[in-house]
Motif scaffolding. Structure first.
Motif, PDB file in Angstrom:
ATOM      1  N   VAL A  34     -18.997 -14.389  -4.220  1.00  0.00           N
ATOM      2  CA  VAL A  34     -18.095 -15.494  -3.881  1.00  0.00           C
ATOM      3  C   VAL A  34     -17.014 -15.452  -4.487  1.00  0.00           C
ATOM      4  CG1 VAL A  34     -17.876 -17.720  -3.370  1.00  0.00           C
ATOM      5  CG2 VAL A  34     -20.070 -16.923  -2.897  1.00  0.00           C
ATOM      6  N   ARG A  35     -15.584 -15.236  -4.386  1.00  0.00           N
ATOM      7  CA  ARG A  35     -14.519 -15.193  -5.084  1.00  0.00           C
ATOM      8  C   ARG A  35     -13.901 -16.735  -4.872  1.00  0.00           C
ATOM      9  NH1 ARG A  35     -10.751 -10.466  -3.897  1.00  0.00           N
ATOM     10  NH2 ARG A  35      -9.734 -11.268  -5.337  1.00  0.00           N
ATOM     11  N   GLU A  36     -13.164 -17.248  -6.067  1.00  0.00           N
ATOM     12  CA  GLU A  36     -13.183 -18.676  -6.121  1.00  0.00           C
ATOM     13  C   GLU A  36     -11.904 -18.586  -7.133  1.00  0.00           C
ATOM     14  OE1 GLU A  36     -16.549 -20.489  -8.062  1.00  0.00           O
ATOM     15  OE2 GLU A  36     -17.435 -20.710  -6.327  1.00  0.00           O
ATOM     16  N   GLY A  37     -11.147 -19.898  -6.824  1.00  0.00           N
ATOM     17  CA  GLY A  37      -9.672 -20.019  -7.853  1.00  0.00           C
ATOM     18  C   GLY A  37      -8.709 -19.305  -7.085  1.00  0.00           C
ATOM     19  N   GLU A  38      -7.603 -19.070  -8.166  1.00  0.00           N
ATOM     20  CA  GLU A  38      -6.567 -18.427  -7.895  1.00  0.00           C
ATOM     21  C   GLU A  38      -6.812 -16.878  -7.695  1.00  0.00           C
ATOM     22  OE1 GLU A  38      -2.804 -18.539 -10.137  1.00  0.00           O
ATOM     23  OE2 GLU A  38      -3.275 -20.338 -10.385  1.00  0.00           O
ATOM     24  N   VAL A  39      -6.662 -16.229  -6.917  1.00  0.00           N
ATOM     25  CA  VAL A  39      -6.764 -14.666  -6.561  1.00  0.00           C
ATOM     26  C   VAL A  39      -5.774 -13.835  -7.315  1.00  0.00           C
ATOM     27  CG1 VAL A  39      -7.428 -12.799  -5.078  1.00  0.00           C
ATOM     28  CG2 VAL A  39      -8.314 -15.031  -4.770  1.00  0.00           C
ATOM     29  N   ALA A  40      -5.765 -13.285  -8.275  1.00  0.00           N
ATOM     30  CA  ALA A  40      -4.703 -12.553  -9.059  1.00  0.00           C
ATOM     31  C   ALA A  40      -4.312 -11.273  -7.924  1.00  0.00           C
ATOM     32  CB  ALA A  40      -5.038 -11.907 -10.147  1.00  0.00           C
ATOM     33  N   LYS A  41      -3.205 -10.886  -7.651  1.00  0.00           N
ATOM     34  CA  LYS A  41      -2.984  -9.705  -6.777  1.00  0.00           C
ATOM     35  C   LYS A  41      -2.561  -8.582  -7.770  1.00  0.00           C
ATOM     36  CE  LYS A  41      -3.006 -10.651  -2.668  1.00  0.00           C
ATOM     37  NZ  LYS A  41      -3.771 -10.155  -1.554  1.00  0.00           N
ATOM     38  N   ASP A  42      -3.202  -7.436  -7.796  1.00  0.00           N
ATOM     39  CA  ASP A  42      -3.029  -6.279  -8.580  1.00  0.00           C
ATOM     40  C   ASP A  42      -2.304  -5.300  -7.619  1.00  0.00           C
ATOM     41  OD1 ASP A  42      -3.169  -4.063 -10.001  1.00  0.00           O
ATOM     42  OD2 ASP A  42      -5.138  -4.222 -10.651  1.00  0.00           O
ATOM     43  N   GLU A  43      -0.933  -4.931  -8.113  1.00  0.00           N
ATOM     44  CA  GLU A  43      -0.112  -4.067  -7.330  1.00  0.00           C
ATOM     45  C   GLU A  43      -0.570  -2.595  -7.090  1.00  0.00           C
ATOM     46  OE1 GLU A  43       3.393  -3.771  -9.518  1.00  0.00           O
ATOM     47  OE2 GLU A  43       3.759  -5.914  -9.428  1.00  0.00           O
ATOM     48  N   LYS A  44      -1.580  -2.232  -7.834  1.00  0.00           N
ATOM     49  CA  LYS A  44      -2.192  -1.082  -7.717  1.00  0.00           C
ATOM     50  C   LYS A  44      -3.354  -0.987  -6.996  1.00  0.00           C
ATOM     51  CE  LYS A  44      -1.125   0.238 -12.509  1.00  0.00           C
ATOM     52  NZ  LYS A  44      -1.936   0.607 -13.809  1.00  0.00           N
ATOM     53  N   ILE A  45      -4.019  -2.232  -6.523  1.00  0.00           N
ATOM     54  CA  ILE A  45      -5.065  -2.492  -5.608  1.00  0.00           C
ATOM     55  C   ILE A  45      -4.808  -3.133  -4.299  1.00  0.00           C
ATOM     56  CG2 ILE A  45      -7.525  -3.069  -5.436  1.00  0.00           C
ATOM     57  CD1 ILE A  45      -7.624  -2.753  -8.444  1.00  0.00           C
ATOM     58  N   ASP A  46      -5.233  -2.587  -3.325  1.00  0.00           N
ATOM     59  CA  ASP A  46      -4.624  -3.048  -2.048  1.00  0.00           C
ATOM     60  C   ASP A  46      -5.963  -3.762  -1.401  1.00  0.00           C
ATOM     61  OD1 ASP A  46      -3.577  -4.032   0.304  1.00  0.00           O
ATOM     62  OD2 ASP A  46      -2.901  -2.171   1.107  1.00  0.00           O
ATOM     63  N   LEU A  47      -6.149  -5.020  -1.738  1.00  0.00           N
ATOM     64  CA  LEU A  47      -7.510  -5.628  -1.113  1.00  0.00           C
ATOM     65  C   LEU A  47      -7.566  -5.811   0.345  1.00  0.00           C
ATOM     66  CD1 LEU A  47      -7.635  -8.354  -3.728  1.00  0.00           C
ATOM     67  CD2 LEU A  47      -8.816  -6.163  -3.854  1.00  0.00           C
ATOM     68  N   ASP A  48      -6.463  -5.633   0.899  1.00  0.00           N
ATOM     69  CA  ASP A  48      -6.449  -5.724   2.440  1.00  0.00           C
ATOM     70  C   ASP A  48      -6.844  -4.461   2.920  1.00  0.00           C
ATOM     71  OD1 ASP A  48      -6.118  -8.516   2.088  1.00  0.00           O
ATOM     72  OD2 ASP A  48      -3.795  -8.385   2.101  1.00  0.00           O
ATOM     73  N   ALA A  49      -6.691  -3.530   2.333  1.00  0.00           N
ATOM     74  CA  ALA A  49      -6.895  -2.175   3.078  1.00  0.00           C
ATOM     75  C   ALA A  49      -8.165  -1.706   3.244  1.00  0.00           C
ATOM     76  CB  ALA A  49      -6.311  -0.956   2.174  1.00  0.00           C
ATOM     77  N   ASN A  50      -8.795  -1.479   4.392  1.00  0.00           N
ATOM     78  CA  ASN A  50     -10.099  -1.247   4.601  1.00  0.00           C
ATOM     79  C   ASN A  50     -10.335   0.216   5.074  1.00  0.00           C
ATOM     80  OD1 ASN A  50      -9.285  -1.321   7.116  1.00  0.00           O
ATOM     81  ND2 ASN A  50     -10.711  -2.873   7.921  1.00  0.00           N
ATOM     82  N   GLN A  51      -9.216   1.003   5.167  1.00  0.00           N
ATOM     83  CA  GLN A  51      -9.228   2.365   5.229  1.00  0.00           C
ATOM     84  C   GLN A  51      -9.027   3.384   4.102  1.00  0.00           C
ATOM     85  OE1 GLN A  51     -10.185   3.769   8.333  1.00  0.00           O
ATOM     86  NE2 GLN A  51     -10.609   1.865   9.412  1.00  0.00           N
ATOM     87  N   ALA A  52      -9.841   4.144   3.879  1.00  0.00           N
ATOM     88  CA  ALA A  52      -9.488   5.284   2.834  1.00  0.00           C
ATOM     89  C   ALA A  52      -8.452   6.124   3.382  1.00  0.00           C
ATOM     90  CB  ALA A  52     -10.969   5.936   2.195  1.00  0.00           C
ATOM     91  N   PRO A  53      -7.695   6.855   2.387  1.00  0.00           N
ATOM     92  CA  PRO A  53      -6.590   7.700   3.062  1.00  0.00           C
ATOM     93  C   PRO A  53      -7.166   9.034   3.299  1.00  0.00           C
ATOM     94  CG  PRO A  53      -6.675   7.591   0.266  1.00  0.00           C
ATOM     95  CD  PRO A  53      -7.680   6.565   0.936  1.00  0.00           C
ATOM     96  N   ASP A  54      -6.649   9.661   4.214  1.00  0.00           N
ATOM     97  CA  ASP A  54      -7.196  10.906   4.657  1.00  0.00           C
ATOM     98  C   ASP A  54      -6.848  12.030   3.823  1.00  0.00           C
ATOM     99  OD1 ASP A  54      -7.776   9.957   7.278  1.00  0.00           O
ATOM    100  OD2 ASP A  54      -5.813  10.264   7.969  1.00  0.00           O
ATOM    101  N   GLU A  55      -5.928  11.951   2.854  1.00  0.00           N
ATOM    102  CA  GLU A  55      -5.756  12.880   1.805  1.00  0.00           C
ATOM    103  C   GLU A  55      -4.936  12.156   0.915  1.00  0.00           C
ATOM    104  OE1 GLU A  55      -1.654  14.872   3.431  1.00  0.00           O
ATOM    105  OE2 GLU A  55      -3.522  15.667   4.288  1.00  0.00           O
ATOM    106  N   VAL A  56      -5.281  12.933  -0.517  1.00  0.00           N
ATOM    107  CA  VAL A  56      -4.760  12.307  -1.799  1.00  0.00           C
ATOM    108  C   VAL A  56      -4.097  13.670  -2.423  1.00  0.00           C
ATOM    109  CG1 VAL A  56      -6.369  10.397  -1.936  1.00  0.00           C
ATOM    110  CG2 VAL A  56      -6.985  12.631  -3.003  1.00  0.00           C
ATOM    111  N   MET A  57      -3.395  13.110  -3.296  1.00  0.00           N
ATOM    112  CA  MET A  57      -2.540  14.169  -4.273  1.00  0.00           C
ATOM    113  C   MET A  57      -2.911  14.077  -5.686  1.00  0.00           C
ATOM    114  SD  MET A  57       1.491  14.973  -4.201  1.00  0.00           S
ATOM    115  CE  MET A  57       1.519  14.955  -2.519  1.00  0.00           C
ATOM    116  N   ASP A  58      -3.472  15.047  -6.131  1.00  0.00           N
ATOM    117  CA  ASP A  58      -3.709  15.195  -7.628  1.00  0.00           C
ATOM    118  C   ASP A  58      -2.518  15.234  -8.676  1.00  0.00           C
ATOM    119  OD1 ASP A  58      -2.946  17.897  -7.667  1.00  0.00           O
ATOM    120  OD2 ASP A  58      -4.877  18.309  -8.068  1.00  0.00           O
ATOM    121  N   SER A  59      -2.486  15.249  -9.815  1.00  0.00           N
ATOM    122  CA  SER A  59      -1.459  15.176 -10.661  1.00  0.00           C
ATOM    123  C   SER A  59      -0.580  16.590 -10.806  1.00  0.00           C
ATOM    124  CB  SER A  59      -2.201  14.880 -12.234  1.00  0.00           C
ATOM    125  OG  SER A  59      -2.868  16.049 -12.451  1.00  0.00           O
ATOM    126  N   LEU A  60      -1.109  17.611 -10.251  1.00  0.00           N
ATOM    127  CA  LEU A  60      -0.394  18.605 -10.139  1.00  0.00           C
ATOM    128  C   LEU A  60       0.023  18.773  -8.702  1.00  0.00           C
ATOM    129  CD1 LEU A  60      -3.099  21.113 -11.842  1.00  0.00           C
ATOM    130  CD2 LEU A  60      -1.072  19.931 -12.794  1.00  0.00           C
TER     131      LEU A  60
END
Length: 99
Positions: A34-60
């Motif tokens: 259970v999450r309580e209190g003020e929910v901090a939004k992290d710009e790097k993490i999208d809590l509303d996204a329930n779908q994983a990306p179809d492809e990702v790009m590595d550092s190269l």
């Protein structure tokens, strides 16, 4: 602890202490998180996204395609388990790749 910029894991049975110190609290109640209190939004993490990306790009810059597993319905899972049980009874390997 309030001035620290990173995340802190604090385990306590004293609710007054944690409420005074932590703006956001994650507690376990009857086996549920259970999450309580003020929910901090992290710009790097999208809590509303329930779908994983179809492809990702590595550092190269290489594009890596993500293989998604299909979620079986209850009927499909029962049929698959029956098929595996039949193979086990026949002494055949029950390989998940070939099922």
């Amino acid at each position: 602890i309030k001035k620290y910029g990173g995340g802190v894991v604090l385990i306590s049975h004293n609710r007054e202490f944690t409420e005074a110190l932590c703006p956001e609290r994650w507690s376990v109640d009857n086996g549920q998180l259970v999450r309580e209190g003020e929910v901090a939004k992290d710009e790097k993490i999208d809590l509303d996204a329930n779908q994983a990306p179809d492809e990702v790009m590595d550092s190269l810059g290489n594009v890596i395609k993500i293989k998604k597993e299909k979620k079986l319905t209850a009927r499909e899972a029962k049929k698959l388990e029956k098929h595996r049980a039949e193979n086990r009874a026949k002494g055949l390997p029950s390989d998940t790749e070939s099922d």
